[in-house]
Structures are given as C-alpha cells and as structure tokens.
Motif scaffolding. Structure first.
Motif, PDB file in Angstrom:
ATOM      1  N   LEU A 333       0.826  -1.213   0.000  1.00 60.91           N
ATOM      2  CA  LEU A 333       0.000   0.000   0.000  1.00 60.91           C
ATOM      3  C   LEU A 333       0.857   1.258   0.000  1.00 60.91           C
ATOM      4  O   LEU A 333       0.538   2.244  -0.673  1.00 60.91           O
ATOM      5  CB  LEU A 333      -0.928   0.003   1.215  1.00 60.91           C
ATOM      6  CG  LEU A 333      -2.089  -0.993   1.185  1.00 60.91           C
ATOM      7  CD1 LEU A 333      -2.734  -1.104   2.556  1.00 60.91           C
ATOM      8  CD2 LEU A 333      -3.136  -0.604   0.144  1.00 60.91           C
ATOM      9  N   CYS A 334       1.943   1.233   0.754  1.00 60.83           N
ATOM     10  CA  CYS A 334       2.807   2.411   0.819  1.00 60.83           C
ATOM     11  C   CYS A 334       3.522   2.673  -0.503  1.00 60.83           C
ATOM     12  O   CYS A 334       3.709   3.828  -0.898  1.00 60.83           O
ATOM     13  CB  CYS A 334       3.835   2.249   1.944  1.00 60.83           C
ATOM     14  SG  CYS A 334       3.135   2.371   3.608  1.00 60.83           S
ATOM     15  N   GLU A 335       3.902   1.621  -1.188  1.00 65.58           N
ATOM     16  CA  GLU A 335       4.693   1.772  -2.412  1.00 65.58           C
ATOM     17  C   GLU A 335       3.848   1.962  -3.661  1.00 65.58           C
ATOM     18  O   GLU A 335       4.340   2.479  -4.665  1.00 65.58           O
ATOM     19  CB  GLU A 335       5.603   0.549  -2.590  1.00 65.58           C
ATOM     20  CG  GLU A 335       6.691   0.451  -1.533  1.00 65.58           C
ATOM     21  CD  GLU A 335       7.642  -0.707  -1.777  1.00 65.58           C
ATOM     22  OE1 GLU A 335       7.393  -1.490  -2.725  1.00 65.58           O
ATOM     23  OE2 GLU A 335       8.635  -0.832  -1.018  1.00 65.58           O
ATOM     24  N   ASN A 336       2.590   1.553  -3.629  1.00 67.76           N
ATOM     25  CA  ASN A 336       1.745   1.608  -4.827  1.00 67.76           C
ATOM     26  C   ASN A 336       0.556   2.526  -4.563  1.00 67.76           C
ATOM     27  O   ASN A 336      -0.422   2.128  -3.936  1.00 67.76           O
ATOM     28  CB  ASN A 336       1.270   0.205  -5.201  1.00 67.76           C
ATOM     29  CG  ASN A 336       0.549   0.160  -6.538  1.00 67.76           C
ATOM     30  OD1 ASN A 336      -0.007   1.165  -6.991  1.00 67.76           O
ATOM     31  ND2 ASN A 336       0.533  -0.998  -7.173  1.00 67.76           N
ATOM     32  N   GLU A 337       0.633   3.753  -5.048  1.00 71.15           N
ATOM     33  CA  GLU A 337      -0.428   4.726  -4.793  1.00 71.15           C
ATOM     34  C   GLU A 337      -1.752   4.316  -5.444  1.00 71.15           C
ATOM     35  O   GLU A 337      -2.832   4.671  -4.955  1.00 71.15           O
ATOM     36  CB  GLU A 337      -0.024   6.104  -5.317  1.00 71.15           C
ATOM     37  CG  GLU A 337       0.207   6.174  -6.820  1.00 71.15           C
ATOM     38  CD  GLU A 337       0.561   7.573  -7.288  1.00 71.15           C
ATOM     39  OE1 GLU A 337      -0.196   8.511  -6.962  1.00 71.15           O
ATOM     40  OE2 GLU A 337       1.588   7.726  -7.980  1.00 71.15           O
ATOM     41  N   VAL A 369      -3.474   7.064   7.774  1.00 72.03           N
ATOM     42  CA  VAL A 369      -3.449   5.836   8.586  1.00 72.03           C
ATOM     43  C   VAL A 369      -2.158   5.044   8.364  1.00 72.03           C
ATOM     44  O   VAL A 369      -1.742   4.274   9.243  1.00 72.03           O
ATOM     45  CB  VAL A 369      -4.671   4.944   8.320  1.00 72.03           C
ATOM     46  CG1 VAL A 369      -5.965   5.677   8.662  1.00 72.03           C
ATOM     47  CG2 VAL A 369      -4.697   4.426   6.899  1.00 72.03           C
ATOM     48  N   LEU A 370      -1.538   5.228   7.207  1.00 69.97           N
ATOM     49  CA  LEU A 370      -0.293   4.510   6.917  1.00 69.97           C
ATOM     50  C   LEU A 370       0.944   5.330   7.268  1.00 69.97           C
ATOM     51  O   LEU A 370       2.073   4.884   7.057  1.00 69.97           O
ATOM     52  CB  LEU A 370      -0.247   4.124   5.436  1.00 69.97           C
ATOM     53  CG  LEU A 370      -1.294   3.093   4.973  1.00 69.97           C
ATOM     54  CD1 LEU A 370      -1.360   3.038   3.444  1.00 69.97           C
ATOM     55  CD2 LEU A 370      -0.991   1.712   5.534  1.00 69.97           C
ATOM     56  N   ASN A 371       0.716   6.567   7.761  1.00 71.48           N
ATOM     57  CA  ASN A 371       1.806   7.477   8.146  1.00 71.48           C
ATOM     58  C   ASN A 371       2.744   7.765   6.984  1.00 71.48           C
ATOM     59  O   ASN A 371       3.983   7.739   7.121  1.00 71.48           O
ATOM     60  CB  ASN A 371       2.596   6.890   9.321  1.00 71.48           C
ATOM     61  CG  ASN A 371       1.766   6.777  10.583  1.00 71.48           C
ATOM     62  OD1 ASN A 371       1.027   7.702  10.922  1.00 71.48           O
ATOM     63  ND2 ASN A 371       1.866   5.647  11.259  1.00 71.48           N
ATOM     64  N   ILE A 372       2.136   8.012   5.821  1.00 71.68           N
ATOM     65  CA  ILE A 372       2.918   8.373   4.640  1.00 71.68           C
ATOM     66  C   ILE A 372       3.004   9.894   4.591  1.00 71.68           C
ATOM     67  O   ILE A 372       1.991  10.594   4.540  1.00 71.68           O
ATOM     68  CB  ILE A 372       2.267   7.847   3.357  1.00 71.68           C
ATOM     69  CG1 ILE A 372       2.222   6.310   3.394  1.00 71.68           C
ATOM     70  CG2 ILE A 372       3.035   8.324   2.126  1.00 71.68           C
ATOM     71  CD1 ILE A 372       1.470   5.712   2.223  1.00 71.68           C
ATOM     72  N   VAL A 373       4.205  10.414   4.594  1.00 70.28           N
ATOM     73  CA  VAL A 373       4.399  11.865   4.575  1.00 70.28           C
ATOM     74  C   VAL A 373       4.254  12.386   3.156  1.00 70.28           C
ATOM     75  O   VAL A 373       4.844  11.844   2.232  1.00 70.28           O
ATOM     76  CB  VAL A 373       5.789  12.228   5.115  1.00 70.28           C
ATOM     77  CG1 VAL A 373       5.994  13.748   5.059  1.00 70.28           C
ATOM     78  CG2 VAL A 373       5.975  11.711   6.526  1.00 70.28           C
TER      79      VAL A 373
END
Length: 373
Positions: A333-337, A369-373
């Motif tokens: 999820l973090c790597e694939n927008e 929720v994933l803490n992606i800046v």
C-alpha cells in the motif's frame, strides 16, 4: 501468505475469484491457497482442477476464514460472513462499502484491512479492476435487452437486429465508458440505430474511433436526453452516479416521455441514482414495470456469463494480489499509490471519503493511517 477463496453466497452469483491457472501462479510464488468446496463449479472449475494446481479444498467457510490471511472474493461480504472476520485479515474484493452500512460496521469493528477492487486506479486515473466486468456487464445488458423486449417476455415484440423492410430499433446508451462501449458495440453490430451520450467529449471521440459507422454521438445535456428518450425503444444506462448526489438523470416524470412499454436497462444499477426509478433486481426476477416502462436492474449481470467473467476478473486482480502477498499489505500500500486508492478501511479506521460522506462517518485518508508523509 495464506490465501482463502470462499464460495460466493450472493443469490445467483456463479463467479469465483480465481481460476485454477491463477492458483498455479500463487503457489509457484510460495503462497498457500485454500479453496472452499465447489467454489468454482458455477464457473466450470472443479475441486480437482484446483487441487491439480496446488490448492487445498476446505469444506467449511468458517475454517477457510480462520486459516486465511487474505480473503480473495468477488462480491461484498454478507452478514453470515461477518463473524468469520478477524483482526488484521485482508479482504480483497468488490466491497462497495458506501452501499452496505452493516458491512462497513463489521469491517471497522473487526479491524480488518479492506481493499476494494472498484476503487483501485491506474496511471491514467481509470479503474482497471472495474473495466473487465464493466465490458461484460455492458454487453450482457444488451443481450438481456434482446430477451426482455420479446413479446413472450412481456416486451413490445421487437427484434433488436436489422430486418429488411422494417424500421430499426432505437437504442440509446448513456455513458461512453467500458460498459457503454460494450453495449453499443453489440447493439450496432446487429444493425440497430444506436446513440451514445456522455458529458466527456474525450470519451465520445474515443468511442467514435472504435464503434461502427452510423452510431450517433451526443453530448449529454437535458435537451438531448429528453429528445433521445422520446424515440428510444431501449435505454441502457452505463454511468456510475456519485453516491452523494440526490438528483437524477432520468426522473420519474421523464418516463412519461418514453414509448409505452419500452425498456430501461440499468447496467450501473445505482438505486435511486441516475435512474430515479431503479431498484435492484435479481436473475430470478429481473424486471418490473413502473410508469408503464419495463425496468431491468439486475446488479450482477456478469454472473450470467460466469466462466468468461471469472477468467477476465482473475486476469485483472491477480497481479495486485501477488503484489500484496509478496510485499506484505502495508509495504504494498505504501509503495503503490494506485493500490492505495482501493483502501476502504485499516485497523478500524474508515479510509474511503465517499463512504464517510454518504454514511456520515468519520474518516481519514489512506496516507494518514499509513503514516505516509
């Protein structure tokens, strides 16, 4: 990872999430795959075919949910399945959370990770996991219209094909997306007079490039819509109506403009959406009459073409499942927008704005929720 494929329990749902070939792909990458007993029969796939590719057959849906880290489905979850959910489990399916409040309650309460096929995007900001079912739904919607207009089925007795010496039937398709193109392609191929409408001129131009000569393309404004429905024998709605809108493209009063006993096929099947008089029906009882107009509003048209639909859906969804299983859900999820756009809920937090607005719930963005800046 451990992936479980349950048997679909929606009425007249014959699709299954994965083909035997798909199982082989997952197992070759070190994943464990459980298939519920006879989950694939409706699509023509036997238990033995799945076992030959490395799957293990389980005979209880409860056991399958208990043993699986990822639940790989076709349709939304039903109340009978809510108690099977467990914290941290990944649900990968068509969720449609905005339409099913009880399901949303269960997903949040159980703190599962819900990833919805229908919201995943691609680099063109289109919806690649909706596309295969949309095409089949559009083509299937026209094929159903062929049956519904027959006199023996309560219609006006039209043949939706070019017959020498007889005026062509008029088919109006609202929406030039994948569903609309599918419906228009078949309707035009059989020699009907076809009009395609949309507010997106780029889509209309694209449709004009691929559809047969003779199809008419109109901008979808009130005047053109009214003119078209007056002459239409079959109106096929293929646009998804925003859930927060309370207005309608075709209102109840506008049915008075249509030919008596003509047909509306609502492929999108948003209750009270673009077609005010639409309410979901099933393959068991697919049509009803309102305002003197026949309505066909089956909400899972592709299930009638289950083997084709299952194969097409698996082809589209499997690469995303492989990515989740290979990387782990958080990293994927973090790597694939584009995958992240499909996140409906995470650790008890709703992450889909549309559902938050419609159901008046608090929500956060996937990035929060994933803490992606």
């Amino acid at each position: 990872m451990i992936i479980g494929v349950p048997k679909e329990i929606k009425n007249n749902e014959y699709r299954v999430a994965i083909t035997p070939d798909g199982v082989k792909e997952l197992c070759a990458r070190g994943n464990k795959v459980y298939i519920e007993n006879n989950a694939g029969l409706g699509s023509g796939f036997s238990n033995a075919e799945y076992e030959d590719m490395g799957a293990e057959i389980l005979y209880s849906p409860k056991e399958l949910f208990e043993k699986s880290e990822i639940i790989y489905k076709v349709k939304e979850l039903f109340p009978e399945e809510f108690d099977y959910l467990k914290e941290g489990q990944i649900i990968f399916t068509y969720i449609h959370s905005n339409a099913f409040r009880e399901q949303t309650d269960a997903l949040l309460e159980k703190k599962v990770v819900g990833i919805a096929y229908e919201d995943i995007t691609d680099k063109n900001n289109e919806f690649p996991l909706l596309k295969p079912m949309s095409e089949i739904a559009g083509k299937g919607g026209f094929l159903m219209a062929v049956q519904c207009v027959q006199k023996i089925n309560g219609g006006n007795g039209l043949m939706l094909a070019d017959v020498c010496g007889v005026k062509k039937a008029e088919i109006v398709v609202i929406g030039a997306g994948n569903s609309g193109l599918g419906a228009a392609e078949l309707a035009a191929s059989l020699g009907n007079k076809v009009t395609v409408m949309d507010i997106n001129t780029v889509k209309l131009e694209r449709a004009k490039e691929v559809l047969p000569k003779g199809v008419e393309f109109l901008y979808s404004n009130k005047k053109n819509i009214e003119d078209c429905i007056k002459k239409s024998d079959v109106l096929i709605n293929c646009i998804l109506w925003p859930k927060h809108r309370t207005d309608h493209l075709i209102t109840r009063d506008m049915l008075k403009l249509m030919k008596p006993n003509s047909l509306i096929v609502d492929v999108s099947c948003d209750e009270g959406g673009a077609i005010e008089t639409c309410r979901s029906t099933s393959h068991d009882n697919p049509v009803y009459s309102e305002g003197g107009i026949i309505h066909y509003c089956v909400d899972n048209i592709p299930s009638a073409f289950s083997q084709t639909a299952t194969t097409s859906l698996c082809n589209a969804t499997l690469p995303y499942l492989i990515e989740i299983a290979s990387k782990g859900v958080r990293k994927a999820l973090c790597e694939n927008e584009h995958l992240r756009r499909g996140l409906t809920c995470y650790d008890g937090v709703l992450t889909l704005e549309e559902t938050g607005l419609k159901q008046k719930r608090p929500y956060s963005s996937p990035e929060e929720v994933l803490n992606i800046v």
